[in-house]
Enzyme design. Structure first.
Site, PDB file in Angstrom:
ATOM      1  N   TYR A   1     -15.741   9.863 -19.603  1.00  0.00           N
ATOM      2  CA  TYR A   1     -16.148   8.512 -19.207  1.00  0.00           C
ATOM      3  C   TYR A   1     -17.208   8.602 -18.088  1.00  0.00           C
ATOM      4  O   TYR A   1     -17.063   9.388 -17.148  1.00  0.00           O
ATOM      5  CB  TYR A   1     -14.905   7.738 -18.745  1.00  0.00           C
ATOM      6  CG  TYR A   1     -15.239   6.459 -18.036  1.00  0.00           C
ATOM      7  CD1 TYR A   1     -15.925   5.446 -18.689  1.00  0.00           C
ATOM      8  CD2 TYR A   1     -14.905   6.275 -16.695  1.00  0.00           C
ATOM      9  CE1 TYR A   1     -16.258   4.273 -18.033  1.00  0.00           C
ATOM     10  CE2 TYR A   1     -15.225   5.106 -16.032  1.00  0.00           C
ATOM     11  CZ  TYR A   1     -15.910   4.121 -16.706  1.00  0.00           C
ATOM     12  OH  TYR A   1     -16.255   2.968 -16.046  1.00  0.00           O
TER      13      TYR A   1
ATOM     14  N   ASP B   1      -7.348  11.920 -19.151  1.00  0.00           N
ATOM     15  CA  ASP B   1      -7.586  10.473 -19.197  1.00  0.00           C
ATOM     16  C   ASP B   1      -7.158  10.054 -20.605  1.00  0.00           C
ATOM     17  O   ASP B   1      -7.830  10.365 -21.597  1.00  0.00           O
ATOM     18  CB  ASP B   1      -9.075  10.188 -18.950  1.00  0.00           C
ATOM     19  CG  ASP B   1      -9.377   8.692 -18.953  1.00  0.00           C
ATOM     20  OD1 ASP B   1      -8.614   7.945 -19.585  1.00  0.00           O
ATOM     21  OD2 ASP B   1     -10.390   8.297 -18.347  1.00  0.00           O
TER      22      ASP B   1
ATOM     23  N   LYS C   1      -7.597  -1.341 -19.926  1.00  0.00           N
ATOM     24  CA  LYS C   1      -7.889  -1.296 -21.356  1.00  0.00           C
ATOM     25  C   LYS C   1      -6.652  -1.677 -22.183  1.00  0.00           C
ATOM     26  O   LYS C   1      -6.247  -2.816 -22.154  1.00  0.00           O
ATOM     27  CB  LYS C   1      -8.446   0.091 -21.706  1.00  0.00           C
ATOM     28  CG  LYS C   1      -9.635   0.510 -20.791  1.00  0.00           C
ATOM     29  CD  LYS C   1     -10.776  -0.465 -20.873  1.00  0.00           C
ATOM     30  CE  LYS C   1     -12.033  -0.110 -20.106  1.00  0.00           C
ATOM     31  NZ  LYS C   1     -11.975   0.045 -18.685  1.00  0.00           N
TER      32      LYS C   1
ATOM     33  N   ARG D   1       0.819  -1.228   0.000  1.00  0.00           N
ATOM     34  CA  ARG D   1       0.000   0.000   0.000  1.00  0.00           C
ATOM     35  C   ARG D   1       0.851   1.276   0.000  1.00  0.00           C
ATOM     36  O   ARG D   1       0.330   2.370  -0.136  1.00  0.00           O
ATOM     37  CB  ARG D   1      -0.978  -0.009   1.177  1.00  0.00           C
ATOM     38  CG  ARG D   1      -2.000   1.120   1.131  1.00  0.00           C
ATOM     39  CD  ARG D   1      -3.082   0.968   2.170  1.00  0.00           C
ATOM     40  NE  ARG D   1      -2.568   0.598   3.463  1.00  0.00           N
ATOM     41  CZ  ARG D   1      -1.961   1.414   4.321  1.00  0.00           C
ATOM     42  NH1 ARG D   1      -1.789   2.681   4.002  1.00  0.00           N
ATOM     43  NH2 ARG D   1      -1.537   0.980   5.485  1.00  0.00           N
TER      44      ARG D   1
HETATM   45  N1  PLP Z   1     -11.449   5.971 -18.359  1.00  0.00           N
HETATM   46  C1  PLP Z   1     -12.013   5.445 -19.458  1.00  0.00           C
HETATM   47  C2  PLP Z   1     -11.928   6.190 -20.746  1.00  0.00           C
HETATM   48  C3  PLP Z   1     -12.693   4.222 -19.383  1.00  0.00           C
HETATM   49  O1  PLP Z   1     -13.254   3.711 -20.498  1.00  0.00           O
HETATM   50  C4  PLP Z   1     -12.755   3.547 -18.138  1.00  0.00           C
HETATM   51  C5  PLP Z   1     -13.465   2.253 -17.999  1.00  0.00           C
HETATM   52  O2  PLP Z   1     -14.210   1.833 -18.860  1.00  0.00           O
HETATM   53  C6  PLP Z   1     -12.164   4.146 -17.019  1.00  0.00           C
HETATM   54  C7  PLP Z   1     -11.504   5.341 -17.169  1.00  0.00           C
HETATM   55  C8  PLP Z   1     -12.228   3.493 -15.662  1.00  0.00           C
HETATM   56  O3  PLP Z   1     -11.341   2.440 -15.578  1.00  0.00           O
HETATM   57  P1  PLP Z   1     -11.516   1.185 -14.594  1.00  0.00           P
HETATM   58  O4  PLP Z   1     -12.744   0.461 -15.009  1.00  0.00           O
HETATM   59  O5  PLP Z   1     -10.239   0.444 -14.775  1.00  0.00           O
HETATM   60  O6  PLP Z   1     -11.666   1.744 -13.202  1.00  0.00           O
END
Ligand code: PLP
Length: 390
Positions: free
Chosen positions: A102, A174, A199, A48
């Site tokens: 997202y 992001d 992803k 952690r």
């Molecule tokens: N950012 C994007 C563009 C996403 O598509 C996702 C999940 O689908 C996330 C962040 C969140 O990621 P996680 O599901 O690994 O928490």
């Protein structure tokens, strides 16, 4: 040679590799330990604290991939996003956020931020002027996502970075949809780069993880909160993620080629009314994407003609799977209206340009002729059912 100066696939394969001194194995050993000897007040090794051998090694690889000084690995993309945002925001502060992001990040902001006394404004569009227009005296962070989910909107990285610098703000992105293979926002002046490593970094639909990359100073600041929030990733998954990233360059480049091919095929198709892909010259963000992306990515969205039932179409696909996530080596589809954006009102979805029949397509590494054959047989099935119903 500085690690950052190595080529993409060399970084993917070698940077941050742990040496197997005992057996001289070619891969990083996996250290599953949670109990390490106390060495020094500054080196207290513990999962952690984000500093086990495998965590530290993988962080070096991700930092090198994003042309950053340092990185941290988290238990999910949302752990990376929430911890990074809250490391730079406190009660009384304000954040400017891109209009479409997202769904999970949107929910974090609208469901949680008020409790922390943090206010927010979503932009009205994707232009630099849309971001500047929302900046207030107490704004501390500007947050973007490009290409964005699900319409692949493009935001100008340099323009947003310049505005953030002008106003003394921290810019965050992001970068999940692009992956570090296709876009390195730090090169354009963005401060903090976040990934859902679930992803493209994972790439095989079997790992849930997150990452953030930035300067040493920023990563230290995010770590201060991260150790209290506790969103670290298990070392076994860290090790698997390191293995997955070794092939990220070749996977994502193959997905770029396939997605461009599929976008062009769908764009020319008589049964498809719209295709959203930054690699198409018809996409409104194409010129900016060309300036800031090395490849246009493996994600696209499309709409069937209004008289085609999108849900029946998806159910008729045989090779391409319906799936909630994205970016695996296998091609998948999803209906944003039924899944990622289902919590938005129909009016809000309409305002964001998300049609009920919109299909988000995560293009994999299969042969494109097989993907096309699958789409053709599904369209034919829906067409026949339509004819029988008349
Ligand atoms: N950012 C994007 C563009 C996403 O598509 C996702 C999940 O689908 C996330 C962040 C969140 O990621 P996680 O599901 O690994 O928490």
């Amino acid at each position: 040679m500085k690690q950052q100066n190595k080529g993409l696939n060399t970084i993917c394969t070698h940077v941050g590799q742990l040496e197997d001194k005992e057996f001289k194995g070619a891969i990083s050993p996996l250290y599953m330990g949670t109990a390490y000897a106390f060495e020094d007040i500054d080196v207290k090794r513990y999962p952690r604290y984000f500093n086990t051998p495998n965590q530290v090694a993988l962080a070096k690889k991700i930092a090198a991939l994003e042309h950053a000084e340092a990185a941290l690995i988290f238990g999910s993309g949302m752990a990376a996003i929430s911890t990074s945002l809250l490391a730079f925001l406190k009660a009384g502060d304000h954040i400017v956020i891109q209009k479409i992001i997202y769904g999970g990040t949107y929910n974090l902001v609208v469901e949680e931020f008020e409790k922390y006394g943090i206010s927010y404004s979503f932009t009205d569009g994707f232009g630099a002027e849309d971001f500047e227009a929302k900046i207030q005296k107490n704004t501390k962070v500007v947050y973007i996502e490009t290409p964005s989910n699900p319409l692949l909107n493009i935001t100008d990285l340099k323009a947003v970075a310049d505005i953030s610098k002008k106003h003394g703000l921290v810019s965050m992105i992001d970068n999940t949809f692009a992956s570090p293979v296709n876009q390195n926002p730090i090169d354009f002046g963005i401060d903090v780069v976040i990934h859902s490593a679930t992803k493209y970094m994972g790439g095989h639909s079997d790992i849930c993880a997150g990452a953030v990359a930035s300067t040493e100073v920023n990563v230290k600041r995010i770590f201060q909160l991260a150790k209290n929030f506790g969103g670290s990733l298990s070392d076994y998954t860290v090790w698997l993620l390191e293995r997955s990233i070794k092939t990220m360059g070749i996977r994502v480049r193959a997905q770029n080629v396939n997605a461009q091919h599929m976008a062009e095929y769908l764009h020319a198709h008589k049964d498809i009314s719209a295709v959203y892909y930054p690699g198409l010259p018809s996409h409104p963000g194409h010129d900016i994407a060309k300036k800031q992306m090395k490849g246009f990515g493996g994600m696209l969205s499309f709409e069937l003609n209004a008289d085609f039932n999108a849900s029946k179409f998806q159910k008729s696909l045989k090779l391409i799977k319906p799936a909630m996530s994205l970016a695996g080596v296998e091609s998948t589809v999803l209906s944003p209206t039924l899944t990622s954006h289902s919590l938005l009102s129909p009016e809000e979805r309409k305002r964001q340009g998300i049609a009920d029949g919109l299909i988000r397509f995560s293009v994999g590494i299969e042969e494109t002729e097989d993907l096309i054959a699958d789409i053709e047989q599904a369209l034919e099935k829906v067409r026949k059912e339509k004819e029988m119903a008349v």
